[in-house]
Design a protein around this motif. Structure first.
Motif, short mmCIF file in Angstrom:
data_model
loop_
_atom_site.label_atom_id
_atom_site.label_comp_id
_atom_site.label_asym_id
_atom_site.label_seq_id
_atom_site.Cartn_x
_atom_site.Cartn_y
_atom_site.Cartn_z
N SER A 181 90.04 54.12 44.77
CA SER A 181 91.49 53.93 44.61
C SER A 181 91.91 54.46 43.24
CB SER A 181 91.85 52.46 44.71
OG SER A 181 91.39 51.75 43.55
N PRO A 182 93.15 54.92 43.10
CA PRO A 182 93.63 55.36 41.79
C PRO A 182 93.50 54.28 40.72
CG PRO A 182 95.13 56.11 43.50
CD PRO A 182 94.14 55.19 44.16
N GLY A 183 93.67 53.03 41.12
CA GLY A 183 93.53 51.93 40.18
C GLY A 183 92.13 51.83 39.61
N GLN A 184 91.11 52.01 40.46
CA GLN A 184 89.73 51.96 39.99
C GLN A 184 89.45 53.07 38.99
OE1 GLN A 184 88.07 52.04 44.11
NE2 GLN A 184 86.67 50.46 43.35
N VAL A 185 89.92 54.27 39.32
CA VAL A 185 89.67 55.41 38.44
C VAL A 185 90.45 55.29 37.15
CG1 VAL A 185 89.78 57.93 38.25
CG2 VAL A 185 89.17 56.87 40.44
N ARG A 186 91.66 54.78 37.23
CA ARG A 186 92.47 54.62 36.01
C ARG A 186 91.82 53.61 35.06
NH1 ARG A 186 96.98 54.74 38.20
NH2 ARG A 186 97.57 56.84 37.59
N LYS A 187 91.20 52.58 35.60
CA LYS A 187 90.49 51.62 34.74
C LYS A 187 89.34 52.29 34.01
CE LYS A 187 91.53 47.27 37.13
NZ LYS A 187 90.97 46.13 37.91
N LEU A 188 88.65 53.21 34.70
CA LEU A 188 87.58 53.97 34.05
C LEU A 188 88.13 54.76 32.87
CD1 LEU A 188 85.21 55.59 36.70
CD2 LEU A 188 84.74 53.69 35.17
N VAL A 189 89.24 55.43 33.09
CA VAL A 189 89.85 56.23 32.03
C VAL A 189 90.22 55.33 30.84
CG1 VAL A 189 91.84 57.63 31.38
CG2 VAL A 189 90.71 58.01 33.58
N GLU A 190 90.83 54.20 31.14
CA GLU A 190 91.23 53.29 30.06
C GLU A 190 90.02 52.78 29.29
OE1 GLU A 190 93.43 50.34 32.15
OE2 GLU A 190 95.23 51.59 32.38
N ALA A 191 88.93 52.51 30.01
CA ALA A 191 87.72 51.99 29.36
C ALA A 191 87.05 53.04 28.48
CB ALA A 191 86.73 51.50 30.42
N HIS A 192 87.29 54.31 28.77
CA HIS A 192 86.64 55.38 28.01
C HIS A 192 87.62 56.12 27.09
CE1 HIS A 192 83.56 54.62 31.05
NE2 HIS A 192 82.72 55.16 30.19
N THR A 193 88.76 55.53 26.85
CA THR A 193 89.72 56.12 25.92
C THR A 193 89.47 55.58 24.52
OG1 THR A 193 91.42 56.35 27.64
CG2 THR A 193 92.15 56.38 25.34
N GLU A 194 89.22 56.50 23.59
CA GLU A 194 89.01 56.13 22.19
C GLU A 194 90.31 56.32 21.42
OE1 GLU A 194 85.48 57.73 20.26
OE2 GLU A 194 84.83 58.50 22.20
N GLY A 195 90.58 55.38 20.54
CA GLY A 195 91.79 55.48 19.72
C GLY A 195 91.59 56.41 18.53
N ARG A 196 92.57 56.47 17.67
CA ARG A 196 92.48 57.30 16.47
C ARG A 196 91.36 56.80 15.56
NH1 ARG A 196 98.03 57.38 17.58
NH2 ARG A 196 98.93 59.48 17.53
N THR A 197 90.65 57.71 14.95
CA THR A 197 89.58 57.34 14.02
C THR A 197 90.17 56.58 12.83
OG1 THR A 197 88.35 59.34 14.64
CG2 THR A 197 87.69 58.23 12.59
N LEU A 198 89.61 55.40 12.56
CA LEU A 198 90.09 54.51 11.50
C LEU A 198 91.56 54.13 11.67
CD1 LEU A 198 88.36 56.13 8.37
CD2 LEU A 198 87.57 54.20 9.76
N GLY A 199 92.06 54.34 12.89
CA GLY A 199 93.42 53.93 13.18
C GLY A 199 94.50 54.92 12.82
N PHE A 200 94.15 56.01 12.12
CA PHE A 200 95.20 56.95 11.71
C PHE A 200 94.78 58.43 11.75
CE2 PHE A 200 92.84 56.05 7.89
CZ PHE A 200 92.82 57.24 7.18
N MET A 201 93.49 58.71 11.89
CA MET A 201 93.05 60.11 11.92
C MET A 201 92.81 60.58 13.34
SD MET A 201 90.48 60.57 8.65
CE MET A 201 89.25 59.45 9.27
N SER A 202 93.07 61.86 13.59
CA SER A 202 92.90 62.51 14.89
C SER A 202 93.84 61.91 15.94
CB SER A 202 91.44 62.45 15.35
OG SER A 202 91.08 61.15 15.75
N GLU A 203 93.53 62.14 17.20
CA GLU A 203 94.37 61.66 18.30
C GLU A 203 93.51 60.86 19.28
OE1 GLU A 203 97.62 61.98 18.74
OE2 GLU A 203 97.86 63.06 16.85
N PRO A 204 94.12 59.98 20.09
CA PRO A 204 93.36 59.31 21.15
C PRO A 204 92.71 60.35 22.06
CG PRO A 204 95.48 58.26 20.86
CD PRO A 204 95.52 59.51 20.03
N ARG A 205 91.53 60.04 22.57
CA ARG A 205 90.78 61.03 23.33
C ARG A 205 89.86 60.36 24.34
NH1 ARG A 205 89.37 59.93 18.41
NH2 ARG A 205 87.20 59.57 17.80
N VAL A 206 89.43 61.16 25.31
CA VAL A 206 88.50 60.69 26.34
C VAL A 206 87.36 61.69 26.42
CG1 VAL A 206 88.22 60.09 28.77
CG2 VAL A 206 90.43 59.72 27.65
N ASN A 207 86.12 61.22 26.26
CA ASN A 207 84.97 62.10 26.39
C ASN A 207 84.70 62.35 27.87
OD1 ASN A 207 81.86 62.57 26.68
ND2 ASN A 207 82.34 63.03 24.54
#
Length: 222
Positions: A181-207
């Motif tokens: 389901s799209p919901g299952q896959v979206r949870k995966l994406v959310e779980a693997h989304t990294e925020g900005r480094t130290l809270g202010f450097m770079s951009e949120p990203r997904v490996n």
């Protein structure tokens, strides 16, 4: 004469001792110390930031991979395997470069300006492909939804990450092709989304590789 020879011999011996000491310190002791500290404190990074699945190394979190179907007879470019999340375009150095499929021979950018006609054409074609590939029977991708990283390669051409926006755009297609389901896959994406480094450097990203490993585990155990 003997005094001169003796003096020369002492100088040579002193030079040889200095060479041996410096070789031992800089060529043996220092590398061993650095390696020991790296292995003790940053083993993962020191060993290449490996990603493992089923007990074996499947790649590095620092280098992108292609997720394509096997090359068919007569094809010059393999088609993407759309059951997987796709990374950024892989022509980091342009169409005439060696690095067109995440090859590690070299890396770099296209070095084309934003108004370069060839680059503009690449972007148009990539955008149309993203819209087509990610639209499903119940979900239609709009051109305005396509983020920049979906249609442009990174400066190195080897970027392992995509934006959360590009990952989210692929959710419906990935879900459909894996029986999820799209919901299952979206949870995966959310779980693997990294925020900005130290809270202010770079951009949120997904490996992408880490996300696809998790996707495979979810699809195989549903």
């Amino acid at each position: 004469m003997n005094h001169s020879v003796s003096h020369t011999a002492r100088l040579l011996w002193a030079g040889l001792r200095a060479l041996l000491v410096l070789t031992l310190v800089t060529g043996v002791v220092y590398p061993l110390a650095v390696t020991g500290v790296a292995q003790g404190l940053f083993a993962g990074k020191a060993n290449g930031s490996e990603i493992r699945a089923d007990g074996r190394v499947v790649g590095s979190s620092l280098i992108g991979q292609a997720y394509n179907l096997p090359l068919k007879k007569g094809q010059e470019t393999p088609a993407p395997d759309l059951k997987w999340f796709q990374g950024r375009p892989q022509n980091g150095l342009g169409s005439n470069s060696l690095n067109t499929r995440y090859h590690l021979i070299l890396s770099g950018a296209t070095n084309r300006s934003g108004d370069n006609l060839e680059l503009v054409q690449w972007v148009k074609e990539a955008k149309a492909a993203v819209v087509k590939d990610n639209s499903t029977a119940g979900y239609r991708v709009k051109p305005s939804q396509v983020p920049a990283d979906a249609v442009t390669s990174s400066g190195s051409g080897l970027d392992p990450d995509i934006s959360p926006q590009y990952a989210d755009l692929q959710v419906h297609r990935v879900a459909e092709r894996n029986g999820l389901s799209p919901g299952q896959v979206r949870k995966l994406v959310e779980a693997h989304t990294e925020g900005r480094t130290l809270g202010f450097m770079s951009e949120p990203r997904v490996n992408v590789l880490e996300l696809n490993v998790a996707l495979r585990d979810l699809a195989g155990t549903r």
